[in-house]
Write an enzyme that holds these catalytic residues in place. Structure first.
Site, PDB file in Angstrom:
ATOM      1  N   PRO A  10       1.481  -8.150   6.302  1.00  0.00           N
ATOM      2  CG  PRO A  10       1.615  -5.940   6.066  1.00  0.00           C
ATOM      3  CD  PRO A  10       2.632  -7.192   5.795  1.00  0.00           C
ATOM      4  CG  ASN A  11      -3.503  -5.949   8.052  1.00  0.00           C
ATOM      5  OD1 ASN A  11      -3.640  -6.092   9.017  1.00  0.00           O
ATOM      6  ND2 ASN A  11      -2.997  -5.082   7.362  1.00  0.00           N
ATOM      7  NE  ARG A  18      -6.596  -7.397   4.640  1.00  0.00           N
ATOM      8  CZ  ARG A  18      -5.472  -7.413   4.173  1.00  0.00           C
ATOM      9  NH1 ARG A  18      -4.569  -8.305   3.600  1.00  0.00           N
ATOM     10  NH2 ARG A  18      -5.179  -6.038   3.575  1.00  0.00           N
ATOM     11  CE1 TYR A  23      -6.437  -8.696  -0.521  1.00  0.00           C
ATOM     12  CE2 TYR A  23      -7.704  -7.760   1.232  1.00  0.00           C
ATOM     13  CZ  TYR A  23      -6.754  -7.480   0.180  1.00  0.00           C
ATOM     14  OH  TYR A  23      -6.008  -6.128   0.461  1.00  0.00           O
ATOM     15  CG  ASN A  75       0.420 -11.392  -0.568  1.00  0.00           C
ATOM     16  OD1 ASN A  75       0.640  -9.849  -0.608  1.00  0.00           O
ATOM     17  ND2 ASN A  75      -0.753 -11.859  -0.642  1.00  0.00           N
ATOM     18  CB  ALA A  78       0.159  -2.646   3.010  1.00  0.00           C
ATOM     19  CG  HIS A  81       1.217  -1.249  -2.380  1.00  0.00           C
ATOM     20  ND1 HIS A  81       1.344  -1.859  -3.830  1.00  0.00           N
ATOM     21  CD2 HIS A  81       0.286  -1.902  -1.721  1.00  0.00           C
ATOM     22  CE1 HIS A  81       0.233  -2.726  -3.608  1.00  0.00           C
ATOM     23  NE2 HIS A  81      -0.518  -2.777  -2.434  1.00  0.00           N
ATOM     24  CG  ASP A  88      17.195  -2.234  -0.477  1.00  0.00           C
ATOM     25  OD1 ASP A  88      17.059  -2.122  -1.622  1.00  0.00           O
ATOM     26  OD2 ASP A  88      17.663  -1.227   0.123  1.00  0.00           O
ATOM     27  CD  GLU A  99       4.822  -8.238  -6.537  1.00  0.00           C
ATOM     28  OE1 GLU A  99       5.479  -8.024  -7.376  1.00  0.00           O
ATOM     29  OE2 GLU A  99       3.821  -7.308  -6.355  1.00  0.00           O
ATOM     30  CG  HIS A 101      -0.231  -9.066  -5.018  1.00  0.00           C
ATOM     31  ND1 HIS A 101       0.155  -8.413  -3.625  1.00  0.00           N
ATOM     32  CD2 HIS A 101       0.796  -8.649  -5.710  1.00  0.00           C
ATOM     33  CE1 HIS A 101       1.053  -7.882  -3.852  1.00  0.00           C
ATOM     34  NE2 HIS A 101       1.867  -8.107  -5.113  1.00  0.00           N
ATOM     35  CB  SER A 103      -6.938  -8.423  -4.567  1.00  0.00           C
ATOM     36  OG  SER A 103      -5.835  -7.652  -4.196  1.00  0.00           O
ATOM     37  NE  ARG A 108      -7.932  -3.819  -3.562  1.00  0.00           N
ATOM     38  CZ  ARG A 108      -7.581  -4.247  -2.537  1.00  0.00           C
ATOM     39  NH1 ARG A 108      -6.648  -5.391  -2.497  1.00  0.00           N
ATOM     40  NH2 ARG A 108      -8.114  -3.833  -1.564  1.00  0.00           N
ATOM     41  NE  ARG A 112      -5.620  -1.545  -2.467  1.00  0.00           N
ATOM     42  CZ  ARG A 112      -5.401  -1.779  -0.963  1.00  0.00           C
ATOM     43  NH1 ARG A 112      -4.182  -2.577  -0.499  1.00  0.00           N
ATOM     44  NH2 ARG A 112      -6.167  -1.268  -0.074  1.00  0.00           N
TER      45      ARG A 112
HETATM   46  C1  DQA Z   1      -2.493  -7.914  -1.406  1.00  0.00           C
HETATM   47  C2  DQA Z   1      -2.707  -6.530  -2.109  1.00  0.00           C
HETATM   48  C3  DQA Z   1      -2.195  -5.243  -1.363  1.00  0.00           C
HETATM   49  O1  DQA Z   1      -2.506  -4.113  -1.854  1.00  0.00           O
HETATM   50  C4  DQA Z   1      -2.760  -5.374   0.053  1.00  0.00           C
HETATM   51  O2  DQA Z   1      -2.406  -4.113   1.024  1.00  0.00           O
HETATM   52  C5  DQA Z   1      -2.678  -6.499   0.744  1.00  0.00           C
HETATM   53  C6  DQA Z   1      -3.118  -7.939   0.043  1.00  0.00           C
HETATM   54  C7  DQA Z   1      -3.080  -9.236  -1.925  1.00  0.00           C
HETATM   55  O3  DQA Z   1      -2.765 -10.068  -1.756  1.00  0.00           O
HETATM   56  O4  DQA Z   1      -4.108  -9.074  -2.787  1.00  0.00           O
HETATM   57  O5  DQA Z   1      -2.733  -6.749   2.159  1.00  0.00           O
HETATM   58  O6  DQA Z   1      -1.045  -8.211  -1.420  1.00  0.00           O
END
Ligand code: DQA
Length: 150
Positions: A10-11, A18, A23, A75, A78, A81, A88, A99, A101, A103, A108, A112
């Protein structure tokens, strides 16, 4: 040809606009393009999927083995977390996963710092911005090439 699936949660479709201070300025489209080029150079094929919906990500992961995917780069945004269901799904398909990220979640907010994915990942790349995706692709291709030789 080895096939990788790059999943973004998401996002992450909003990258570029953003919170660029956290980011970066790259759009998801440009990250996906560079990642695909890197995969091709390493002899792999990269497919990309982004969704804001947990169930769509789960369904994409469930379909991955039948579609010939050998490795996940994920990635979860959110959902990192919060989502036992996505964890699963990754365990259910038994595909190796890195995995990613943009950031560094450990630098942070405290919420997170917990990831439902890190302990089941081959590796974790975080805090390196968009470059992290390319490094993950490179590592995934090498992992698959090692497996093919063994
Ligand atoms: C993220 C870090 C997450 O905590 C956050 O909710 C994101 C982006 C990152 O790529 O740094 O949406 O996964």
């Amino acid at each position: 040809m080895s096939r990788l699936l790059l999943l973004n949660g998401p996002n992450l479709n909003l990258l570029g606009n953003r919170e660029p201070g956290i980011y970066g300025a790259d759009t998801l489209e440009s990250i996906e393009r560079r990642s695909a080029e890197r995969a091709q150079a390493a002899g792999c094929e990269l497919e990309c999927f982004q969704s804001n919906a947990e169930h769509e990500l789960i369904e994409r992961i469930q379909r991955a083995p039948a579609q010939g995917t050998g490795f996940l780069i994920f990635n979860p945004g959110a959902f990192t977390h919060t989502s036992i269901a996505l964890r699963d799904a990754v365990l259910a398909v038994r595909l190796p996963m890195i995995e990613v990220h943009l950031s560094n979640p450990h630098a942070r907010e405290a919420f997170r710092r917990r990831s439902y994915f890190s302990d089941i990942a081959v590796g974790v790349v975080s805090g390196l911005g968009a470059l992290g995706y390319e490094l993950a692709v490179e590592a995934a291709c090498r992992h698959l090439a090692r497996g093919a030789r063994a």
